[in-house]
Each structure stands twice: as structure tokens, then as C-alpha cells.
Design a protein around this motif. Structure first.
Motif, PDB file in Angstrom:
ATOM      1  N   LYS A  47     109.442 -98.917   5.884  1.00 34.14           N
ATOM      2  CA  LYS A  47     109.794 -99.137   4.243  1.00 34.14           C
ATOM      3  C   LYS A  47     109.037 -97.776   3.682  1.00 34.14           C
ATOM      4  CE  LYS A  47     110.505-103.781   3.997  1.00 34.14           C
ATOM      5  NZ  LYS A  47     110.339-105.296   3.495  1.00 34.14           N
ATOM      6  N   LEU A  48     107.814 -97.515   3.797  1.00 35.03           N
ATOM      7  CA  LEU A  48     107.031 -96.384   3.307  1.00 35.03           C
ATOM      8  C   LEU A  48     107.882 -95.061   3.232  1.00 35.03           C
ATOM      9  CD1 LEU A  48     103.422 -97.394   3.887  1.00 35.03           C
ATOM     10  CD2 LEU A  48     104.434 -97.328   1.778  1.00 35.03           C
ATOM     11  N   ILE A  49     108.198 -95.028   4.833  1.00 32.67           N
ATOM     12  CA  ILE A  49     109.083 -93.444   4.932  1.00 32.67           C
ATOM     13  C   ILE A  49     110.254 -93.565   4.289  1.00 32.67           C
ATOM     14  CG2 ILE A  49     110.088 -92.425   6.842  1.00 32.67           C
ATOM     15  CD1 ILE A  49     108.160 -93.218   8.610  1.00 32.67           C
ATOM     16  N   GLU A  50     110.908 -94.601   4.209  1.00 33.63           N
ATOM     17  CA  GLU A  50     112.244 -94.826   3.360  1.00 33.63           C
ATOM     18  C   GLU A  50     112.190 -94.157   1.811  1.00 33.63           C
ATOM     19  OE1 GLU A  50     113.698 -98.552   3.587  1.00 33.63           O
ATOM     20  OE2 GLU A  50     114.249 -98.321   5.878  1.00 33.63           O
ATOM     21  N   LYS A  51     110.943 -94.798   1.152  1.00 32.26           N
ATOM     22  CA  LYS A  51     110.452 -94.324  -0.201  1.00 32.26           C
ATOM     23  C   LYS A  51     110.363 -93.070  -0.251  1.00 32.26           C
ATOM     24  CE  LYS A  51     111.185 -98.147  -2.066  1.00 32.26           C
ATOM     25  NZ  LYS A  51     112.072 -98.488  -3.036  1.00 32.26           N
ATOM     26  N   ALA A  52     109.348 -92.434   0.908  1.00 36.63           N
ATOM     27  CA  ALA A  52     108.987 -91.147   0.863  1.00 36.63           C
ATOM     28  C   ALA A  52     109.988 -89.962   0.821  1.00 36.63           C
ATOM     29  CB  ALA A  52     108.036 -90.852   1.918  1.00 36.63           C
ATOM     30  N   VAL A  53     111.034 -90.375   1.769  1.00 37.71           N
ATOM     31  CA  VAL A  53     112.562 -89.553   1.859  1.00 37.71           C
ATOM     32  C   VAL A  53     113.033 -89.408   0.491  1.00 37.71           C
ATOM     33  CG1 VAL A  53     114.731 -89.429   2.641  1.00 37.71           C
ATOM     34  CG2 VAL A  53     112.744 -90.230   4.205  1.00 37.71           C
ATOM     35  N   GLU A  54     113.190 -90.414  -0.396  1.00 38.07           N
ATOM     36  CA  GLU A  54     113.708 -90.308  -1.776  1.00 38.07           C
ATOM     37  C   GLU A  54     112.689 -89.538  -2.649  1.00 38.07           C
ATOM     38  OE1 GLU A  54     114.042 -94.445  -2.839  1.00 38.07           O
ATOM     39  OE2 GLU A  54     115.109 -95.052  -1.260  1.00 38.07           O
ATOM     40  N   LEU A  55     111.597 -89.079  -2.354  1.00 40.57           N
ATOM     41  CA  LEU A  55     110.867 -88.275  -3.338  1.00 40.57           C
ATOM     42  C   LEU A  55     111.516 -86.930  -3.379  1.00 40.57           C
ATOM     43  CD1 LEU A  55     107.175 -89.394  -2.481  1.00 40.57           C
ATOM     44  CD2 LEU A  55     108.682 -90.096  -4.259  1.00 40.57           C
ATOM     45  N   GLU A  56     111.732 -86.335  -4.692  1.00 41.80           N
ATOM     46  CA  GLU A  56     112.299 -85.095  -4.741  1.00 41.80           C
ATOM     47  C   GLU A  56     111.341 -83.992  -5.039  1.00 41.80           C
ATOM     48  OE1 GLU A  56     114.858 -85.538  -8.212  1.00 41.80           O
ATOM     49  OE2 GLU A  56     116.418 -86.858  -7.098  1.00 41.80           O
ATOM     50  N   ASP A  57     110.075 -84.405  -5.413  1.00 43.76           N
ATOM     51  CA  ASP A  57     109.188 -83.217  -5.661  1.00 43.76           C
ATOM     52  C   ASP A  57     108.411 -83.109  -4.314  1.00 43.76           C
ATOM     53  OD1 ASP A  57     107.169 -81.856  -7.770  1.00 43.76           O
ATOM     54  OD2 ASP A  57     105.807 -82.953  -6.376  1.00 43.76           O
ATOM     55  N   ASP A  58     108.227 -81.923  -3.913  1.00 40.10           N
ATOM     56  CA  ASP A  58     107.730 -81.485  -2.547  1.00 40.10           C
ATOM     57  C   ASP A  58     106.272 -81.760  -2.598  1.00 40.10           C
ATOM     58  OD1 ASP A  58     110.201 -80.391  -2.134  1.00 40.10           O
ATOM     59  OD2 ASP A  58     109.669 -78.314  -2.278  1.00 40.10           O
ATOM     60  N   GLU A  59     105.373 -81.741  -3.504  1.00 44.59           N
ATOM     61  CA  GLU A  59     104.065 -82.133  -3.473  1.00 44.59           C
ATOM     62  C   GLU A  59     103.838 -83.566  -3.234  1.00 44.59           C
ATOM     63  OE1 GLU A  59     101.769 -80.479  -6.625  1.00 44.59           O
ATOM     64  OE2 GLU A  59     102.314 -78.521  -6.169  1.00 44.59           O
ATOM     65  N   GLU A  60     104.629 -84.451  -3.940  1.00 42.73           N
ATOM     66  CA  GLU A  60     104.563 -85.673  -3.960  1.00 42.73           C
ATOM     67  C   GLU A  60     105.000 -86.166  -2.459  1.00 42.73           C
ATOM     68  OE1 GLU A  60     106.618 -87.777  -7.090  1.00 42.73           O
ATOM     69  OE2 GLU A  60     105.745 -86.991  -8.547  1.00 42.73           O
ATOM     70  N   GLN A  61     106.070 -85.725  -2.085  1.00 44.38           N
ATOM     71  CA  GLN A  61     106.511 -85.998  -0.790  1.00 44.38           C
ATOM     72  C   GLN A  61     105.549 -85.621   0.432  1.00 44.38           C
ATOM     73  OE1 GLN A  61     109.860 -84.188   1.519  1.00 44.38           O
ATOM     74  NE2 GLN A  61     110.886 -85.977   0.771  1.00 44.38           N
ATOM     75  N   GLU A  62     104.615 -84.633   0.256  1.00 47.37           N
ATOM     76  CA  GLU A  62     103.625 -84.082   1.251  1.00 47.37           C
ATOM     77  C   GLU A  62     102.420 -85.131   1.115  1.00 47.37           C
ATOM     78  OE1 GLU A  62     100.677 -80.554   1.321  1.00 47.37           O
ATOM     79  OE2 GLU A  62     102.794 -80.012   2.253  1.00 47.37           O
ATOM     80  N   ALA A  63     102.254 -85.518  -0.060  1.00 49.12           N
ATOM     81  CA  ALA A  63     100.957 -86.464  -0.329  1.00 49.12           C
ATOM     82  C   ALA A  63     101.313 -87.678   0.362  1.00 49.12           C
ATOM     83  CB  ALA A  63     100.926 -86.629  -1.811  1.00 49.12           C
ATOM     84  N   ALA A  64     102.636 -88.135   0.156  1.00 49.69           N
ATOM     85  CA  ALA A  64     103.105 -89.309   0.937  1.00 49.69           C
ATOM     86  C   ALA A  64     103.057 -89.247   2.488  1.00 49.69           C
ATOM     87  CB  ALA A  64     104.635 -89.664   0.073  1.00 49.69           C
ATOM     88  N   ILE A  65     103.639 -88.107   2.930  1.00 47.80           N
ATOM     89  CA  ILE A  65     103.640 -88.093   4.424  1.00 47.80           C
ATOM     90  C   ILE A  65     102.052 -88.194   4.919  1.00 47.80           C
ATOM     91  CG2 ILE A  65     103.935 -86.475   6.400  1.00 47.80           C
ATOM     92  CD1 ILE A  65     106.221 -85.210   4.394  1.00 47.80           C
ATOM     93  N   ILE A  66     101.073 -87.538   4.449  1.00 46.99           N
ATOM     94  CA  ILE A  66      99.556 -87.609   4.574  1.00 46.99           C
ATOM     95  C   ILE A  66      99.020 -88.989   4.554  1.00 46.99           C
ATOM     96  CG2 ILE A  66      97.235 -86.760   4.181  1.00 46.99           C
ATOM     97  CD1 ILE A  66      98.609 -84.350   2.936  1.00 46.99           C
ATOM     98  N   TYR A  67      99.641 -89.735   3.422  1.00 41.21           N
ATOM     99  CA  TYR A  67      98.941 -91.065   3.459  1.00 41.21           C
ATOM    100  C   TYR A  67      99.707 -91.903   4.536  1.00 41.21           C
ATOM    101  CZ  TYR A  67      98.428 -95.866   1.621  1.00 41.21           C
ATOM    102  OH  TYR A  67      97.987 -96.852   1.254  1.00 41.21           O
TER     103      TYR A  67
END
Length: 209
Positions: free
Chosen positions: A101-121
Motif C-alpha cells: 500500500k505504501l508503494i502504491e501511494k509513493a507511485v502516485e506522488l508527482e514531486d520527485d523529491e517527495e517520491q525519493e523520500a518515500a522510497i528511502i523510507y
């Protein structure tokens, strides 16, 4: 109801035969107090449960001015609705469905920095879960491959960057903040020139010749 005994059942049956409504109501209140005295453990129960119980013991025939309405007879013994469990097989059981579910939410992020932070977490969580299953054979590349698989190739971060900065190590979680946290923290920061003044203590040191 076996927890109350035959004597309480007899009292409830007798109350139902009292013709005067006020006396019948007063007697019902008395029975509630008797139940509390005879069963100290029931003091932790709510009064509504005790009243519901004497209504049930009277086969829903007790007509009194109680503090709570009589429960609906049809609901007694009715099976609860089935709980809707999530459908579909979990791809990697050692990560669990919440990671998906977290990965599904991360895919929806449009901002690259937010997405990278989500990937790290997410990578840090996956590393901690993975290490409990297999501590001997482990590499950050495995986590990245699993992230790519679960995201269907939509999430990516450079492997060398992850290794050099130990981004998937749990102790590095404090070294980065999600964009929302950075924005909130930025509101509380003082301008740089104010910090410099404070650090100097407002005093100027002059060199004497």
C-alpha cells in the motif's frame, strides 16, 4: 442467564406480574442494585448492559420506565456481518500488505523529491523486515529489486547512492525528512543573519595593541 442465578430470574419474573407501573419500575431499579451487590465484578459493567440483561431475562416483557430503551429482540443472537478481508495474494509475504500500500501511494506522488523520500523510507522498512527473515544473505540491491517489482518499475533510486549514503539503514531515518516536515520546520527557523548575531552574543571583540 446463568451468571445471575435463579433468584434474580425469579425476581424479574415477579416484577413482570406487578400491575402498578411505578411500583414495577421501582422494583426493577432495586433488582439492578441487588445484582451489583451480589456480583461485585459486574460493577465494572455499564448500567445499560445490566438493564439490557433484565429485559432479556423477562423475555422482553418488562414494561418499565427505565433509563435505557429495551433492546430489539430480533438483534439477540443475530450473527455479525462478515468482515471484509483484503483480496489478492501478497507478492512478498515477509514485507506484508502494508508495504504494498505504501508503494502504491509513493507511485502516485508527482514531486520527485517527495517520491525519493518515500522510497528511502519504504526501503528502510523493507530492510528491517527482510533482516528478520534472512540475515546472512542481504544486499540493498535486493530491496531495490523488490521495490521495482512491487511498483511495476515505476519507482527507482540509484543503487550506488543508496550504498554510499547508507540510505536504507534505519539509523539514517533522522538524516532526512519528508518534504512536508521540512516545510513545517522551515517556518520555525530564524533567518541566517539572526542566528549569526545570537552566536556572537551581541558582543564585539576588539584587538588591543
Amino acid at each position: 442467564m446463568k451468571e445471575y442465578g435463579k433468584n434474580i430470574q425469579g425476581l424479574v419474573d415477579h416484577i413482570c406480574t406487578i400491575e402498578d407501573r411505578e411500583k414495577r419500575t421501582a422494583s426493577a431499579y432495586t433488582v439492578i442494585e441487588i445484582i451489583k451487590q451480589l456480583n461485585p465484578a459486574l460493577k465494572q459493567e455499564t448500567d445499560q448492559k445490566l438493564w439490557d440483561d433484565i429485559y432479556i431475562m423477562s423475555d422482553f416483557k418488562l414494561d418499565v420506565d427505565g433509563p435505557f430503551p429495551m433492546p430489539v429482540k430480533e438483534l439477540l443472537g443475530k450473527k455479525p456481518l462478515p468482515i471484509g478481508y483484503p483480496q489478492g495474494e501478497i507478492k512478498f509475504k515477509h514485507y506484508g500488505r502494508n508495504i504494498e500500500k505504501l508503494i502504491e501511494k509513493a507511485v502516485e506522488l508527482e514531486d520527485d523529491e517527495e517520491q525519493e523520500a518515500a522510497i528511502i523510507y519504504i526501503g528502510q522498512l523493507m530492510r528491517s523486515f527482510h533482516s528478520t527473515w534472512n540475515r546472512d544473505n542481504f544486499d540493498d540491491g535486493i530491496i531495490l529489486d523488490d521495490i521495482k517489482t512491487l511498483s511495476k518499475g515505476k519507482l527507482h533510486i540509484d543503487l550506488e547512492k543508496v550504498k554510499e549514503n547508507a540510505l536504507f539503514e534505519s539509523n539514517t531515518r533522522r538524516d532526512f525528512k519528508l518534504p512536508m516536515q521540512e516545510e513545517n520546520n522551515g517556518k520555525n527557523k530564524r533567518p541566517a543573519h539572526q542566528n549569526k548575531r545570537r552566536s556572537n552574543g551581541g558582543h564585539k571583540n576588539k584587538r588591543r595593541n
